[in-house]
Design an enzyme around this catalytic site. Structure first.
Site, PDB file in Angstrom:
ATOM      1  N   VAL A 107      -6.907  -8.643   2.148  1.00 58.72           N
ATOM      2  CA  VAL A 107      -6.737  -8.887   3.579  1.00 58.72           C
ATOM      3  C   VAL A 107      -5.459  -8.207   4.053  1.00 58.72           C
ATOM      4  CG1 VAL A 107      -6.445 -10.642   5.369  1.00 58.72           C
ATOM      5  CG2 VAL A 107      -7.910 -11.117   3.400  1.00 58.72           C
ATOM      6  N   GLY A 133     -11.332  -4.543   3.095  1.00 62.20           N
ATOM      7  CA  GLY A 133     -11.753  -4.672   4.485  1.00 62.20           C
ATOM      8  C   GLY A 133     -12.193  -6.076   4.844  1.00 62.20           C
ATOM      9  N   SER A 156       0.828  -1.204   0.000  1.00 61.91           N
ATOM     10  CA  SER A 156       0.000   0.000   0.000  1.00 61.91           C
ATOM     11  C   SER A 156       0.863   1.255   0.000  1.00 61.91           C
ATOM     12  CB  SER A 156      -0.923   0.022   1.219  1.00 61.91           C
ATOM     13  OG  SER A 156      -0.170   0.271   2.397  1.00 61.91           O
ATOM     14  N   HIS A 169     -12.294  -1.033   6.240  1.00 61.23           N
ATOM     15  CA  HIS A 169     -10.871  -1.265   6.468  1.00 61.23           C
ATOM     16  C   HIS A 169     -10.536  -1.259   7.966  1.00 61.23           C
ATOM     17  CE1 HIS A 169     -10.592   0.532   2.290  1.00 61.23           C
ATOM     18  NE2 HIS A 169      -9.857  -0.558   2.159  1.00 61.23           N
ATOM     19  N   ASP A 192      -1.221  -0.944  -3.812  1.00 59.63           N
ATOM     20  CA  ASP A 192      -2.566  -0.771  -3.276  1.00 59.63           C
ATOM     21  C   ASP A 192      -2.819   0.645  -2.753  1.00 59.63           C
ATOM     22  OD1 ASP A 192      -5.070  -1.930  -2.690  1.00 59.63           O
ATOM     23  OD2 ASP A 192      -4.490  -2.289  -0.606  1.00 59.63           O
TER      24      ASP A 192
END
Length: 286
Positions: free
Chosen positions: A234, A212, A50, A183, A84
């Site tokens: 996940v 989430g 992310s 999330h 992400d």
């Protein structure tokens, strides 16, 4: 095994009427745990980095990406690399050279018209680079340390007609939809709107993504995949497993100073959770 692409894994999953499991990674232990768990389950997997994880690494994408690529190349199951929740156009443009085959471009915080414009521009550029693009529509919430959103509040859910327009005008390859998950949930109490998911699946020709998922009970995950979810994200569940194992070790051995002694247990706990989730989703062997 050579690095594969997210698009290939999702296409395969759609053919088998299942979903791809995608896990967010932060440390080398996360990377190793996800690959080990996928190998244990005998299934392909997506490693996700992310934008927040890149910030944690002092803004450097290459170190964690190179570790992920190396682990993927040594894996005995297919592994893809996904960037992400990208909000930075600069980070988006670094994705191809770092080994990523896909990006989730996140402009969902913006009003609809601005989200559409920003996502369309990002998709146009990404497709010239061969990147597979995921976007988000609706309010999933719970990111960036903000309190979890009320996923059942009016206006939080993804509207099917709006989603159809959004996908057609942006050209995205997949859409993350708001159907009741949030999330960063640490309890598995989310209740999904399966009727809405069915409508979205009927309206859209692109794969649907569930964010989430750590807060979603097993039976709800199974129903979500049956209802059209093609990629299940996940993250928090792995962090919970890691932290619980580390706390347990340090509680029993407060004299510990060598991190390997407690990180090993944390890595194993994450790998076990990865394998468990993949099996819950019914992901077919690679």
């Amino acid at each position: 095994m050579p690095l594969t692409t997210t698009g290939e894994l999702i296409t395969r999953a759609a053919r088998l009427r299942t979903a791809v499991a995608a896990f967010n990674i932060i440390t080398l232990e996360h990377i190793e745990a996800v690959v080990t768990g996928a190998e244990t389950a005998g299934a392909p997997v997506v490693l996700q980095v992310s934008e927040n994880a890149v910030k944690f690494r002092n803004g450097h994408l290459q170190p964690v990406a190179r570790a992920a690529v190396s682990a993927a190349e040594q894996a005995v199951v297919p592994v893809a690399l996904h960037l992400d929740h990208v909000q930075s156009d600069d980070l988006l443009r670094r994705a191809p050279d770092a080994g990523f085959s896909s990006v989730m471009y996140d402009a969902a915080r913006l009003p609809y018209a601005e989200n559409l414009t920003a996502t369309q521009a990002a998709t146009d550029w990404a497709h010239t680079q061969g990147l597979w693009i995921e976007a988000e529509l609706g309010q999933i919430g719970g990111k960036d340390g903000r309190p979890p959103l009320d996923a059942h509040a009016p206006g939080a859910r993804t509207d099917p007609a709006e989603a159809r327009d959004f996908v057609a005008r942006t050209g995205v390859d997949a859409l993350a939809v708001a159907v009741g998950s949030t999330h960063a949930m640490t309890t598995r109490t989310a209740s999904l709107d399966h009727a809405l998911l069915k409508r979205l699946s009927a309206e859209l020709a692109v794969p649907l993504v569930l964010h989430g998922s750590s807060g979603v009970p097993d039976d709800e995950l199974v129903r979500a995949v049956e209802g059209g979810i093609g990629k299940v994200n996940v993250g928090t569940a792995l962090n919970t497993a890691l932290t619980r194992a580390v706390r347990d070790h340090l509680g029993r051995h407060p004299e510990t100073v060598d991190p390997r002694s407690y990180l090993a247990g944390g890595r194993t706990a994450m790998a076990d959770e990865v394998a468990r989730i993949i099996r819950v989703l019914g992901v077919s062997p690679s």
